[in-house]
Design an enzyme around this catalytic site. Structure first.
Site, PDB file in Angstrom:
ATOM      1  NE  ARG A   1      -7.491   5.541   2.182  1.00  0.00           N
ATOM      2  CZ  ARG A   1      -8.434   4.836   2.788  1.00  0.00           C
ATOM      3  NH1 ARG A   1      -9.564   5.413   3.125  1.00  0.00           N
ATOM      4  NH2 ARG A   1      -8.255   3.572   3.074  1.00  0.00           N
TER       5      ARG A   1
ATOM      6  CE1 TYR B   1     -13.145  -7.532   1.700  1.00  0.00           C
ATOM      7  CE2 TYR B   1     -11.304  -8.739   0.758  1.00  0.00           C
ATOM      8  CZ  TYR B   1     -11.793  -7.768   1.609  1.00  0.00           C
ATOM      9  OH  TYR B   1     -10.929  -7.034   2.381  1.00  0.00           O
TER      10      TYR B   1
ATOM     11  NE  ARG C   1      -9.478   7.121  -6.113  1.00  0.00           N
ATOM     12  CZ  ARG C   1      -9.903   6.515  -5.003  1.00  0.00           C
ATOM     13  NH1 ARG C   1      -9.083   5.811  -4.293  1.00  0.00           N
ATOM     14  NH2 ARG C   1     -11.153   6.602  -4.638  1.00  0.00           N
TER      15      ARG C   1
ATOM     16  NE  ARG D   1      -4.187  -1.532   0.059  1.00  0.00           N
ATOM     17  CZ  ARG D   1      -5.297  -1.637   0.775  1.00  0.00           C
ATOM     18  NH1 ARG D   1      -5.554  -0.753   1.694  1.00  0.00           N
ATOM     19  NH2 ARG D   1      -6.126  -2.620   0.541  1.00  0.00           N
TER      20      ARG D   1
ATOM     21  CG  ASP E   1      -8.841  -3.558  -4.367  1.00  0.00           C
ATOM     22  OD1 ASP E   1      -8.327  -2.908  -3.444  1.00  0.00           O
ATOM     23  OD2 ASP E   1      -9.618  -4.517  -4.170  1.00  0.00           O
TER      24      ASP E   1
HETATM   25  O1  CP3 Z   1       0.342   0.215  -3.155  1.00  0.00           O
HETATM   26  C1  CP3 Z   1      -0.153  -0.920  -3.206  1.00  0.00           C
HETATM   27  O2  CP3 Z   1       0.044  -1.798  -2.340  1.00  0.00           O
HETATM   28  C2  CP3 Z   1      -0.966  -1.292  -4.437  1.00  0.00           C
HETATM   29  C3  CP3 Z   1      -2.348  -1.104  -4.331  1.00  0.00           C
HETATM   30  C4  CP3 Z   1      -3.306  -2.056  -3.636  1.00  0.00           C
HETATM   31  C5  CP3 Z   1      -4.611  -1.647  -3.305  1.00  0.00           C
HETATM   32  N1  CP3 Z   1      -5.308  -2.727  -2.857  1.00  0.00           N
HETATM   33  C6  CP3 Z   1      -5.111  -0.295  -3.497  1.00  0.00           C
HETATM   34  C7  CP3 Z   1      -6.252   0.149  -2.655  1.00  0.00           C
HETATM   35  C8  CP3 Z   1      -3.203  -3.413  -3.294  1.00  0.00           C
HETATM   36  C9  CP3 Z   1      -2.003  -4.327  -3.392  1.00  0.00           C
HETATM   37  C10 CP3 Z   1      -4.482  -3.811  -2.793  1.00  0.00           C
HETATM   38  C11 CP3 Z   1      -4.798  -5.181  -2.384  1.00  0.00           C
HETATM   39  C12 CP3 Z   1      -5.968  -5.410  -1.528  1.00  0.00           C
HETATM   40  N2  CP3 Z   1      -7.224  -4.886  -1.625  1.00  0.00           N
HETATM   41  C13 CP3 Z   1      -5.973  -6.342  -0.464  1.00  0.00           C
HETATM   42  C14 CP3 Z   1      -4.813  -7.193  -0.066  1.00  0.00           C
HETATM   43  C15 CP3 Z   1      -3.842  -6.402   0.716  1.00  0.00           C
HETATM   44  C16 CP3 Z   1      -4.288  -6.102   2.111  1.00  0.00           C
HETATM   45  O3  CP3 Z   1      -4.361  -4.908   2.439  1.00  0.00           O
HETATM   46  O4  CP3 Z   1      -4.529  -7.047   2.862  1.00  0.00           O
HETATM   47  C17 CP3 Z   1      -7.248  -6.325   0.113  1.00  0.00           C
HETATM   48  C18 CP3 Z   1      -7.723  -7.155   1.277  1.00  0.00           C
HETATM   49  C19 CP3 Z   1      -8.040  -5.415  -0.645  1.00  0.00           C
HETATM   50  C20 CP3 Z   1      -9.463  -5.076  -0.436  1.00  0.00           C
HETATM   51  C21 CP3 Z   1      -9.596  -3.640  -0.113  1.00  0.00           C
HETATM   52  N3  CP3 Z   1      -9.577  -2.650  -1.069  1.00  0.00           N
HETATM   53  C22 CP3 Z   1      -9.667  -3.007   1.170  1.00  0.00           C
HETATM   54  C23 CP3 Z   1      -9.718  -3.742   2.490  1.00  0.00           C
HETATM   55  C24 CP3 Z   1      -9.676  -1.625   0.956  1.00  0.00           C
HETATM   56  C25 CP3 Z   1      -9.634  -0.513   1.975  1.00  0.00           C
HETATM   57  C26 CP3 Z   1     -10.931   0.156   2.222  1.00  0.00           C
HETATM   58  C27 CP3 Z   1     -10.686   1.529   2.835  1.00  0.00           C
HETATM   59  O5  CP3 Z   1     -11.158   2.507   2.253  1.00  0.00           O
HETATM   60  O6  CP3 Z   1     -10.031   1.616   3.890  1.00  0.00           O
HETATM   61  C28 CP3 Z   1      -9.624  -1.419  -0.437  1.00  0.00           C
HETATM   62  C29 CP3 Z   1      -9.561  -0.129  -1.145  1.00  0.00           C
HETATM   63  C30 CP3 Z   1      -8.216   0.259  -1.620  1.00  0.00           C
HETATM   64  N4  CP3 Z   1      -7.403  -0.545  -2.365  1.00  0.00           N
HETATM   65  C31 CP3 Z   1      -7.587   1.503  -1.419  1.00  0.00           C
HETATM   66  C32 CP3 Z   1      -6.348   1.448  -2.080  1.00  0.00           C
HETATM   67  C33 CP3 Z   1      -5.312   2.533  -2.222  1.00  0.00           C
HETATM   68  C34 CP3 Z   1      -8.181   2.678  -0.688  1.00  0.00           C
HETATM   69  C35 CP3 Z   1      -9.071   3.399  -1.645  1.00  0.00           C
HETATM   70  C36 CP3 Z   1      -9.097   4.860  -1.348  1.00  0.00           C
HETATM   71  O7  CP3 Z   1      -8.129   5.552  -1.655  1.00  0.00           O
HETATM   72  O8  CP3 Z   1     -10.146   5.303  -0.841  1.00  0.00           O
END
Ligand code: CP3
Length: 365
Positions: free
Chosen positions: A47, A167, A56, A43, A92
């Site tokens: 953010r 999910y 975003r 990540r 994602d």
């Molecule tokens: O920089 C990186 O690591 C690459 C980007 C990345 C994202 N999601 C972007 C993202 C990666 C590798 C993921 C994988 C992902 N997505 C996982 C596995 C990794 C982990 O964290 O365990 C999981 C479980 C998800 C599912 C998911 N998508 C979650 C739990 C969330 C967070 C929800 C929140 O708003 O807190 C997301 C959304 C997400 N994916 C964001 C990002 C940057 C946040 C979106 C935003 O900016 O509002």
């Protein structure tokens, strides 16, 4: 002919000196000597960065994943800012599932939410097999990124069958994974059919990324730690093995990551990974004892430590570098993703510190 399971031969063209395949990150994944310990952060694009929040502000998450120019820009942001040793594709884990026809959204502050959760055999059939054309925006973004990144390796990724299934069955994030486990225990045949389909989608998604030029892939099984080792081996390992061992000929290192997986580290290594991700609960030397000395390790810094004063961060970085020496390859990373409230300056300082401390050690031989 060869016992090198990383399939180096397939990508010899990329392993010119100084190219991505010869980078400290890829060398560490392959357990080869490195000039310094490579570091990147799960990540890292997200953010914690003001430049990410700005982009975003006007674009929903899933849409941003489908616009190659945005994917490219967001992926490059942490590389420019922090000088990390690898980029990770901005996407994602639910992107390929949406491409496979499942109606879902990523809700800010919540995560993925599925309109009609998967509960029956007919539901499993709604998850279509995907081809490159279903995710052409990912193919395009990777091709652009490989050009922009030059010698810096790009990591592709996908969600593992268990975490994706959670999910899809729950319909959204879950603390207990109760509906998922009820299906797993109550209807093993349907469970295996679901995971087999998800493994097919994941494998196809990773192959698109590899063909477009990523230098490594990471399989995120973030929620696998919810299972006992026996259940993991019976219900999950065969499907994650389909994905990771299915890429043995692809020529790129494979990383297998989960959270709360202290009891599963050995089994996760068996799925066909070159590198096993470790959360903050298990020190890297202990993890290596469980995984075996034939795999590299990645991770272990608690993302919350980055919120503490710098001397605390520095002591933890030193500890992890020291314990990482027990493994035949070490990629510095967090035990899970960067928290949005993290000060990006701290991430930049961690990168510099890891490089400084580990290259000093390399000088000493
Ligand atoms: O920089 C990186 O690591 C690459 C980007 C990345 C994202 N999601 C972007 C993202 C990666 C590798 C993921 C994988 C992902 N997505 C996982 C596995 C990794 C982990 O964290 O365990 C999981 C479980 C998800 C599912 C998911 N998508 C979650 C739990 C969330 C967070 C929800 C929140 O708003 O807190 C997301 C959304 C997400 N994916 C964001 C990002 C940057 C946040 C979106 C935003 O900016 O509002």
């Amino acid at each position: 002919m060869t016992t090198d399971t990383t399939g180096t031969a397939a990508r010899d063209g990329d392993s010119r000196p100084g190219g991505p395949a010869d980078s400290p990150f890829i060398r560490a994944c392959r357990r080869r000597p490195v000039p310094h310990t490579p570091v990147w952060f799960m990540r890292q694009a997200g953010r914690s960065l003001p430049e990410y929040r700005e982009i975003r502000a006007s674009v929903p998450m899933l849409e941003s994943c489908r616009r190659p120019e945005l994917v490219t820009e967001i992926t490059l942001q942490p590389v420019r800012r922090h000088g990390v040793d690898a980029a990770i594709l901005f996407s994602d884990i639910v992107v390929p599932v949406a491409a496979a026809g499942i109606d879902l959204d990523i809700v800010p502050g919540t995560g993925p939410v599925v309109a009609e959760p998967i509960r029956t055999a007919a539901d499993v059939e709604r998850i279509r097999r995907i081809t490159r054309d279903d995710v052409s925006y990912v193919d395009e973004a990777v091709r652009q990124l490989v050009v922009e990144l030059g010698d810096t390796p790009l990591i592709g990724f996908a969600g593992a069958p268990f975490t994706l299934a959670s999910y899809l069955v729950e319909g959204g994030p879950s603390r207990t994974h109760a509906k998922t486990k009820a299906l797993m225990y109550g209807d093993p045949e349907l469970w295996h059919a679901l995971c087999a389909r998800l493994a097919e989608v994941t494998l196809a998604f990773l192959r698109v990324q590899i063909e477009a030029g990523v230098s490594a892939v990471q399989l995120f099984d973030s929620w696998a730690g919810a299972l006992s080792e026996a259940d993991y081996r019976r219900f999950v390992l065969p499907h994650s093995t389909t994905v990771l061992s299915g890429l043995v000929d692809a020529g790129v290192p494979r990383i297998h990551f989960g959270v709360g997986t202290a009891e599963l580290l050995g089994a996760m290594g068996e799925a066909g990974a070159d590198v096993v991700g470790v959360d903050w609960r298990t020190p890297l030397d202990v993890a290596t004892g469980r995984i075996g000395a034939d795999k590299a390790v990645q991770g272990n810094l608690d993302p919350c430590v980055l919120l503490a004063p710098w001397p605390v961060v520095e002591a933890e970085v030193r500890r992890i570098l020291e314990q990482g020496r027990a493994a035949p390859g070490h990629v510095f990373n967090l035990g899970h993703g960067v928290l949005p409230e993290t000060d990006p300056e701290v991430l930049t300082r961690v990168v510099a510190l890891v490089h400084e401390l580990s290259s000093r050690r390399a000088d000493q031989g």
